[in-house]
Scaffold this active site. Structure first.
Site, PDB file in Angstrom:
ATOM      1  N   THR A  19     -27.067  81.580   9.797  1.00 17.29           N
ATOM      2  CA  THR A  19     -27.883  82.285   9.217  1.00 17.29           C
ATOM      3  C   THR A  19     -28.402  82.216   7.817  1.00 17.29           C
ATOM      4  OG1 THR A  19     -27.971  84.426   8.937  1.00 17.29           O
ATOM      5  CG2 THR A  19     -29.027  83.458  10.864  1.00 17.29           C
ATOM      6  N   ASP A  20     -29.509  82.482   7.646  1.00 13.08           N
ATOM      7  CA  ASP A  20     -30.008  82.962   5.630  1.00 13.08           C
ATOM      8  C   ASP A  20     -30.418  83.735   5.668  1.00 13.08           C
ATOM      9  OD1 ASP A  20     -32.810  82.182   6.908  1.00 13.08           O
ATOM     10  OD2 ASP A  20     -32.946  81.188   5.503  1.00 13.08           O
ATOM     11  N   ALA A  21     -30.795  84.985   3.880  1.00  8.67           N
ATOM     12  CA  ALA A  21     -30.931  86.247   4.238  1.00  8.67           C
ATOM     13  C   ALA A  21     -31.824  86.345   5.138  1.00  8.67           C
ATOM     14  CB  ALA A  21     -30.632  86.254   2.348  1.00  8.67           C
ATOM     15  N   GLY A  22     -32.596  85.020   5.306  1.00 11.68           N
ATOM     16  CA  GLY A  22     -33.963  85.488   6.187  1.00 11.68           C
ATOM     17  C   GLY A  22     -33.986  85.597   8.055  1.00 11.68           C
ATOM     18  N   ILE A  24     -32.205  83.132   9.893  1.00 11.08           N
ATOM     19  CA  ILE A  24     -33.075  81.812  10.341  1.00 11.08           C
ATOM     20  C   ILE A  24     -31.611  80.898  10.234  1.00 11.08           C
ATOM     21  CG2 ILE A  24     -34.266  79.877   9.875  1.00 11.08           C
ATOM     22  CD1 ILE A  24     -36.026  81.078   8.714  1.00 11.08           C
TER      23      ILE A  24
END
Length: 141
Positions: A19-22, A24
């Site tokens: 995932t990314d920092a959010g 997702i």
């Protein structure tokens, strides 16, 4: 194809590395998830992957058409399907879906064409007899 009852599916959990920092899932990770499901489909058919390497055989993705519908998120448990839908002398095609287990939501789907190639040259070669038999059996069902 009924997304709630695929012919073959492999469980995947989304980890922080996906995932990314959010939280997702990165779009490229879906390719990893689908690759795993296709590999496990091959294993489920009784095909030993290492024996293909010893016989100068490799399988490569020749073409992929993917539609991202909704994002997967950190900690989601997914089903990733790999269903053989078509074939030729040197290739076979899969319909794949990524479905969130909790709610059955279709997150991504792809049509994937996999070609058989000679490992040493990268040139197309006929599917091995064992794989041809599997393809015939699946086509008959």
């Amino acid at each position: 194809m009924d997304a709630s009852n695929p012919e073959f599916r492999w469980p995947v959990r989304v980890y922080i590395e996906d995932t990314d920092a959010g939280g997702i899932v990165y779009h490229a990770r879906y390719l990893h998830f689908m690759e795993r499901a296709r590999t496990e489909w091959v294993r489920s058919q009784g095909v030993a992957l290492r024996s293909g390497l010893e016989d100068n055989i490799s399988y490569v993705v020749q073409k992929m058409d993917i539609h991202f519908r909704q994002p997967a998120r950190l900690d989601d448990e997914l089903w990733v399907s790999a269903n053989l839908v078509t074939s030729g002398r040197v290739w076979f095609g899969f319909k794949q879906q990524v479905i969130r287990q909790a709610d059955g939501a279709l997150l991504a789907e792809a049509d994937v064409k996999v070609a058989c190639v000679a490992l040493d040259s990268g040139r197309p070669r006929a599917l091995p007899n064992a794989m041809q038999a599997i393809v015939r059996e699946k086509s008959a069902n």
